[in-house]
Design a protein around this motif. Structure first.
Motif, PDB file in Angstrom:
ATOM      1  N   LYS A   1       0.783  -1.294  -0.165  1.00 31.39           N
ATOM      2  CA  LYS A   1      -0.124   0.052  -0.211  1.00 31.39           C
ATOM      3  C   LYS A   1       1.053   1.382  -0.024  1.00 31.39           C
ATOM      4  CE  LYS A   1      -3.278   2.439   2.791  1.00 31.39           C
ATOM      5  NZ  LYS A   1      -3.967   2.571   4.142  1.00 31.39           N
TER       6      LYS A   1
ATOM      7  N   GLU B   1       8.097   5.760  -0.475  1.00 27.26           N
ATOM      8  CA  GLU B   1       6.890   5.296  -1.140  1.00 27.26           C
ATOM      9  C   GLU B   1       6.997   4.860  -2.701  1.00 27.26           C
ATOM     10  OE1 GLU B   1       3.834   5.088   0.453  1.00 27.26           O
ATOM     11  OE2 GLU B   1       5.277   5.841   2.299  1.00 27.26           O
TER      12      GLU B   1
ATOM     13  N   SER C   1      -7.012   7.113   0.359  1.00 27.90           N
ATOM     14  CA  SER C   1      -6.155   6.319  -0.256  1.00 27.90           C
ATOM     15  C   SER C   1      -5.527   6.997  -1.388  1.00 27.90           C
ATOM     16  CB  SER C   1      -6.487   5.043  -0.787  1.00 27.90           C
ATOM     17  OG  SER C   1      -7.705   5.148  -1.735  1.00 27.90           O
TER      18      SER C   1
ATOM     19  N   ASN D   1       1.149   5.073   0.778  1.00 34.67           N
ATOM     20  CA  ASN D   1       0.876   6.047   1.768  1.00 34.67           C
ATOM     21  C   ASN D   1       0.462   7.436   1.021  1.00 34.67           C
ATOM     22  OD1 ASN D   1       0.785   4.647   4.520  1.00 34.67           O
ATOM     23  ND2 ASN D   1       3.151   4.960   4.135  1.00 34.67           N
TER      24      ASN D   1
END
Length: 496
Positions: A221, A275, A334, A223
């Motif tokens: 996932k 990320e 999200s 962020n």
């Protein structure tokens, strides 16, 4: 004011550093590493170019304005929106005489540089003899007042700020459009490759493509950029600190790598490396590093839009602390990555394909036209070569005739059967019977022409004077008298 100008310049530097996607920063380089105080870089590297054609002028103007302390104090609380809209009044009146004089000199140098560029362009285009209207051509350079080329005024500062801001905003828009074209071209080339394969090959290629897409989308996932979870991850993994001790103010100090009290765009982009590592790996076939850099810029743009409240292209400590108290920071939505947001629509792809088809058709027409021109030129060249060979052969033949003392054939003689002077020397005299008759005597019968001697040849020799007159043919109009007339000797001197 100064923060805006500084942010403007730093933004130029950051955007210039990503002008070429082919030079994407390797993901293996961790841009979030905190530098020690002695390693802190206080100013942007001077070697970096903003990418603007007035880069040097922009740099030097901002540099000299920042050196004037009184000017800094006067404009410290000026509204940024008013500055960007050109609502400056007489703030430049606060500038010291030395700085103002230097700004005047900078403007004169810039105008001179532009005139030199214009003149050089005119020369290249072949307009050496055309008078150059510098005032008219300078109108295209909106970042300075060309009507006053000698002094730096308030309007010049307004123009410089507005032009740089507009150019940077246009750069972001152009970057988005360029990335969209990149993605559509990549899909176009994939479809064209499929057309070259047989049915079995297309099936295997499509299966491989879907497998790569699925593999790329299978990642942890991501962020939301600028959220608490995202910053805490940097705090823990990059800074090596306890996530339970996360403190926004300390975090800001750690990542304000040049210590100027602001997050510029480059410092913000450095926060997203962790990320991006979740999505992209340069060693993976399915990961596109150009897409990685676009993802980085998307994250930076998003945070700037959310946090940079005065739109000076910098995030101050106060703006950062205010943002950490918002719901978007604590409970963000999200983040949708590029594979979840296709860069183009089906309609845009269809238009792109049509545009490529038109371009290809135009290129084919131009290629046919160029081929035709080439063939015409080749035919003309062949004709010229044939004419050249004929002329060379004619010259050689005439030279041979000259050497052999042979008269040239009639087709090589000049008008009036005159032999060219270069061929007339040392030629043998023409026999009398071959000489042309004088005017008025061309009607003498052929059988008489061989006995006729022109008057201009009566002095050729004594033997010609002893020829009996009765054996000589009479000229026209002097026919023989009748047989019954007495024969009188003809005296030519008494003939009328």
């Amino acid at each position: 004011m100064m923060s805006y100008l500084k942010g403007l310049l730093i933004s130029c530097l950051v955007l210039a550093s990503v002008m070429s996607w082919a030079k994407a920063v390797p993901i293996s380089i961790d841009k979030t590493r905190v530098k020690l105080p002695e390693e802190t870089v206080k100013e942007p590297p001077p070697s970096v170019d903003t990418g603007l054609h007035y880069d040097r002028y922009l740099r030097e103007v901002i540099d000299f304005l920042e050196k004037d302390q009184h000017f800094r104090e006067k404009l410290h609380n000026t509204d940024m929106e008013d500055i960007k809209q050109g609502k400056l009044a007489k703030e430049l009146d606060f500038v010291s005489h030395h700085v103002r004089t230097k700004l005047d000199e900078l403007k004169r140098q810039e105008v001179s540089r532009l005139r030199t560029l214009i003149k050089a362009k005119q020369d290249i285009e072949g307009g050496n003899d055309i008078a150059v209207d510098h005032q008219a051509l300078l109108k295209q350079f909106e970042y300075l007042n060309h009507m006053n080329p000698h002094t730096f005024e308030v309007e010049d500062l307004d123009r410089l700020i507005k032009s740089a801001t507009k150019d940077l905003e246009n750069y972001d828009k152009e970057r988005h459009e360029e990335f969209k074209r990149y993605e559509m071209m990549k899909e176009h080339e994939r479809q064209e490759h499929l057309k070259t394969l047989d049915k079995e090959g297309r099936k295997k290629e499509e299966e491989h493509y879907e497998e790569m897409k699925k593999k790329h989308a299978d990642h942890p996932k991501v962020n939301h950029p600028g959220s608490k979870d995202q910053l805490k991850e940097v705090w823990e993994e990059a800074d090596g600190l306890d996530p339970e001790d996360f403190d926004p103010k300390t975090f800001f100090s750690l990542h304000d790598t040049n210590g100027d009290g602001f997050f510029d765009e480059q410092e913000l982009e450095a926060l997203f490396t962790k990320e991006l590592e979740k999505i992209y790996d340069p060693t993976n076939e399915e990961d596109d590093m150009i897409e990685m850099e676009e993802e980085r810029l998307r994250m930076r743009e998003h945070v700037m839009n959310e946090v940079d409240s005065n739109k000076d292209r910098l995030v101050s400590l106060d703006e950062f602390l205010v943002a950490t108290k918002k719901k978007e920071f604590l409970e963000p939505d999200s983040w949708e990555t590029l594979e979840q947001n296709q860069a183009y629509t089906e309609e845009e792809m269809r238009e792109f394909e049509e545009q490529l088809a038109r371009q290809e058709e135009d290129l084919n027409l131009k290629a046919v036209d160029l081929q035709k021109q080439r063939e015409d030129l080749e035919r003309q060249q062949e004709q010229l070569n044939a004419q050249k060979i004929e002329l060379q052969q004619a010259v050689e033949h005439m030279e041979q005739l000259k050497t052999q003392n042979v008269p040239p054939p009639p087709e090589m003689q000049l008008e009036g059967n005159a032999i060219p002077e270069s061929l007339g020397h040392d030629q043998p005299p023409v026999a009398p019977e071959h000489q042309p008759l004088p005017p008025g005597h061309q009607d003498i019968p052929l059988e008489q022409q061989q006995h006729y001697v022109p008057q201009n040849q009566q002095d050729l020799g004594q033997e010609h004077q002893n020829i009996p007159q009765e054996n000589q043919p009479l000229p026209p109009g002097h026919n023989s008298p009748p047989h019954d007339s007495p024969q009188m000797p003809l005296d030519h001197n008494n003939v009328p």
